[in-house]
Design a protein around this motif. Sequence first.
Motif, PDB file in Angstrom:
ATOM      1  N   GLY A  91       3.951  -7.981   1.383  1.00 29.00           N
ATOM      2  CA  GLY A  91       5.036  -7.105   1.978  1.00 29.00           C
ATOM      3  C   GLY A  91       5.014  -6.657   3.282  1.00 29.00           C
ATOM      4  O   GLY A  91       6.202  -6.166   3.770  1.00 29.00           O
ATOM      5  N   VAL A  92       4.018  -6.894   4.024  1.00 30.95           N
ATOM      6  CA  VAL A  92       3.768  -6.538   5.505  1.00 30.95           C
ATOM      7  C   VAL A  92       4.560  -7.621   6.280  1.00 30.95           C
ATOM      8  O   VAL A  92       4.162  -8.722   6.198  1.00 30.95           O
ATOM      9  N   PRO A  93       5.551  -7.343   7.233  1.00 36.22           N
ATOM     10  CA  PRO A  93       6.070  -8.460   7.994  1.00 36.22           C
ATOM     11  C   PRO A  93       5.201  -9.111   8.855  1.00 36.22           C
ATOM     12  O   PRO A  93       4.173  -8.539   9.004  1.00 36.22           O
ATOM     13  N   GLU A  94       5.842 -10.258   9.348  1.00 36.06           N
ATOM     14  CA  GLU A  94       5.270 -11.044  10.492  1.00 36.06           C
ATOM     15  C   GLU A  94       4.705 -10.088  11.507  1.00 36.06           C
ATOM     16  O   GLU A  94       5.545  -9.102  11.912  1.00 36.06           O
ATOM     17  N   TYR A  95       3.669 -10.207  11.984  1.00 40.67           N
ATOM     18  CA  TYR A  95       2.943  -9.457  13.131  1.00 40.67           C
ATOM     19  C   TYR A  95       3.820  -9.061  14.360  1.00 40.67           C
ATOM     20  O   TYR A  95       4.345 -10.008  15.004  1.00 40.67           O
ATOM     21  N   GLY A  96       4.066  -7.851  14.455  1.00 37.02           N
ATOM     22  CA  GLY A  96       4.705  -7.530  15.570  1.00 37.02           C
ATOM     23  C   GLY A  96       6.312  -7.170  15.766  1.00 37.02           C
ATOM     24  O   GLY A  96       6.984  -7.070  16.620  1.00 37.02           O
ATOM     25  N   VAL A  97       6.824  -7.780  14.761  1.00 35.81           N
ATOM     26  CA  VAL A  97       8.382  -7.759  14.691  1.00 35.81           C
ATOM     27  C   VAL A  97       9.017  -6.637  13.873  1.00 35.81           C
ATOM     28  O   VAL A  97       8.118  -5.886  13.427  1.00 35.81           O
ATOM     29  N   ALA A  98      10.319  -6.302  13.989  1.00 34.56           N
ATOM     30  CA  ALA A  98      10.576  -4.988  13.275  1.00 34.56           C
ATOM     31  C   ALA A  98      10.261  -5.043  11.786  1.00 34.56           C
ATOM     32  O   ALA A  98      10.271  -5.963  10.956  1.00 34.56           O
ATOM     33  N   GLY A  99       9.869  -3.886  11.431  1.00 33.42           N
ATOM     34  CA  GLY A  99       9.643  -3.866  10.214  1.00 33.42           C
ATOM     35  C   GLY A  99       7.559  -3.645  10.018  1.00 33.42           C
ATOM     36  O   GLY A  99       7.099  -3.152   9.248  1.00 33.42           O
ATOM     37  N   HIS A 100       7.221  -4.166  10.982  1.00 32.69           N
ATOM     38  CA  HIS A 100       5.782  -4.209  11.104  1.00 32.69           C
ATOM     39  C   HIS A 100       5.062  -3.016  11.805  1.00 32.69           C
ATOM     40  O   HIS A 100       5.642  -2.533  12.641  1.00 32.69           O
ATOM     41  N   PRO A 101       4.056  -2.544  11.174  1.00 35.86           N
ATOM     42  CA  PRO A 101       3.615  -1.185  11.772  1.00 35.86           C
ATOM     43  C   PRO A 101       3.362  -1.199  13.423  1.00 35.86           C
ATOM     44  O   PRO A 101       3.666  -0.347  14.123  1.00 35.86           O
ATOM     45  N   ALA A 102       3.043  -2.422  13.909  1.00 34.92           N
ATOM     46  CA  ALA A 102       2.931  -2.743  15.474  1.00 34.92           C
ATOM     47  C   ALA A 102       3.893  -2.597  16.052  1.00 34.92           C
ATOM     48  O   ALA A 102       4.100  -1.631  17.312  1.00 34.92           O
ATOM     49  N   TYR A 103       5.276  -2.724  15.542  1.00 37.93           N
ATOM     50  CA  TYR A 103       6.545  -2.636  16.090  1.00 37.93           C
ATOM     51  C   TYR A 103       6.885  -1.227  16.253  1.00 37.93           C
ATOM     52  O   TYR A 103       7.237  -0.664  17.206  1.00 37.93           O
ATOM     53  N   ALA A 104       6.746  -0.203  15.190  1.00 41.01           N
ATOM     54  CA  ALA A 104       7.150   0.795  15.226  1.00 41.01           C
ATOM     55  C   ALA A 104       5.979   1.898  16.043  1.00 41.01           C
ATOM     56  O   ALA A 104       6.444   2.790  16.903  1.00 41.01           O
ATOM     57  N   PHE A 105       4.983   1.198  15.995  1.00 40.23           N
ATOM     58  CA  PHE A 105       3.705   2.200  16.853  1.00 40.23           C
ATOM     59  C   PHE A 105       3.883   2.114  18.191  1.00 40.23           C
ATOM     60  O   PHE A 105       3.707   3.247  19.000  1.00 40.23           O
ATOM     61  N   ILE A 139       2.080  -3.685  25.227  1.00 42.13           N
ATOM     62  CA  ILE A 139       1.763  -4.801  24.108  1.00 42.13           C
ATOM     63  C   ILE A 139       0.611  -4.248  23.221  1.00 42.13           C
ATOM     64  O   ILE A 139      -0.411  -3.684  23.865  1.00 42.13           O
ATOM     65  N   LEU A 140       0.902  -3.992  22.099  1.00 44.80           N
ATOM     66  CA  LEU A 140      -0.286  -3.737  21.055  1.00 44.80           C
ATOM     67  C   LEU A 140      -0.785  -5.100  20.446  1.00 44.80           C
ATOM     68  O   LEU A 140       0.009  -5.911  19.804  1.00 44.80           O
ATOM     69  N   ARG A 141      -2.161  -5.459  20.561  1.00 48.58           N
ATOM     70  CA  ARG A 141      -2.426  -6.598  19.972  1.00 48.58           C
ATOM     71  C   ARG A 141      -3.494  -6.303  18.704  1.00 48.58           C
ATOM     72  O   ARG A 141      -4.531  -5.449  18.974  1.00 48.58           O
ATOM     73  N   HIS A 142      -3.467  -7.031  17.748  1.00 49.73           N
ATOM     74  CA  HIS A 142      -4.215  -6.837  16.546  1.00 49.73           C
ATOM     75  C   HIS A 142      -4.765  -7.973  15.908  1.00 49.73           C
ATOM     76  O   HIS A 142      -3.579  -9.001  15.753  1.00 49.73           O
ATOM     77  N   PHE A 143      -6.013  -8.424  15.929  1.00 48.30           N
ATOM     78  CA  PHE A 143      -6.741  -9.347  15.126  1.00 48.30           C
ATOM     79  C   PHE A 143      -7.469  -9.208  14.146  1.00 48.30           C
ATOM     80  O   PHE A 143      -8.169  -8.169  14.420  1.00 48.30           O
ATOM     81  N   HIS A 144      -7.586 -10.112  13.119  1.00 50.04           N
ATOM     82  CA  HIS A 144      -8.637  -9.714  11.792  1.00 50.04           C
ATOM     83  C   HIS A 144      -9.266 -11.142  11.877  1.00 50.04           C
ATOM     84  O   HIS A 144      -8.975 -11.998  12.128  1.00 50.04           O
TER      85      HIS A 144
END
Length: 287
Positions: A91-105, A139-144
């Motif tokens: 349920g986590v949207p694609e990274y960095g788009v609306a709905g993903h935690p990075a977008y809101a953060f 920009i917020l970048r998050h990699f795992h």
Amino acid sequence: MNLSSNGVSIPFTPELFAPLRPSADLLAPDVDPAAPRERLHADGYLYLPGLLDRAEVLRLRGRYFSLFPPGLLAPGSTPEDGVFSGRVPEGVPEYGVAGHPAYAFVRSAAFDAFVSDPVLASLASRLLAAPVRMLPRRILRHFHRGTRRASRAHVDFDYMDEGSPQVVTFWIPVGDCPPRTGALVYLEGSHRLPPEEYAPLRDITDRPADRRQICHDLELTAKTLGRRWLWADFAAGDVMVHLPRIIHASLDTTTDAMRLSVDARFVRSGDTPDSRWLRPWSADDGA
């Protein structure tokens, strides 16, 4: 140490890698105020260990990872640890788009307060020798581990060439970030290279349609241009500043600890910036 970028391995050898030169000593009160600017233009970067408060950086890390549903973090770890469980919750949207935690953060008060630290703006003003403003596209970048996705070799100005070239980038690791966690690396002295010297590398890439990127193969890039990649064991609180024409890239994240970082850019207040950088970042904004 085994390193790779975008799934392409690169040997960690003295032929290909050398340490970044620290410059935190140039910010001491008794040092010539022009010294950091002179070093920045000489090296193309400033490596500033411990510029920010480590606890504040880790607090920001914890706030971000707290936004995810259960399952992202390894059992028994904390959001500040940012240890990957091995799976992204459903349920986590694609990274960095609306709905993903990075977008809101990046639109949150906590993030805004962090990047608005006066230490950053003061240093940018000193380096650009003028009053400055931070560009809103931060920009917020998050990699795992497991993604085998990293920033390809590039220069920032190719992504913001519709505005003033008088810009400095601040790269802030939000957490400890040694090479295997996905740190940035800088190609030694590459800010002095004419673009035509590395232009042929743009044909040897995994994304041939995007001419802004130079190459995804970091070993090939280093050997072709006869230069080494500069690296450091970055820690929370460290800051990198670099010029818009230095070639840099990131390594793959292969540790359990996730890589989280912030890109913030400053221009002179009176200059005209690239208009694409005047709105908040989204991973699908095309800029």
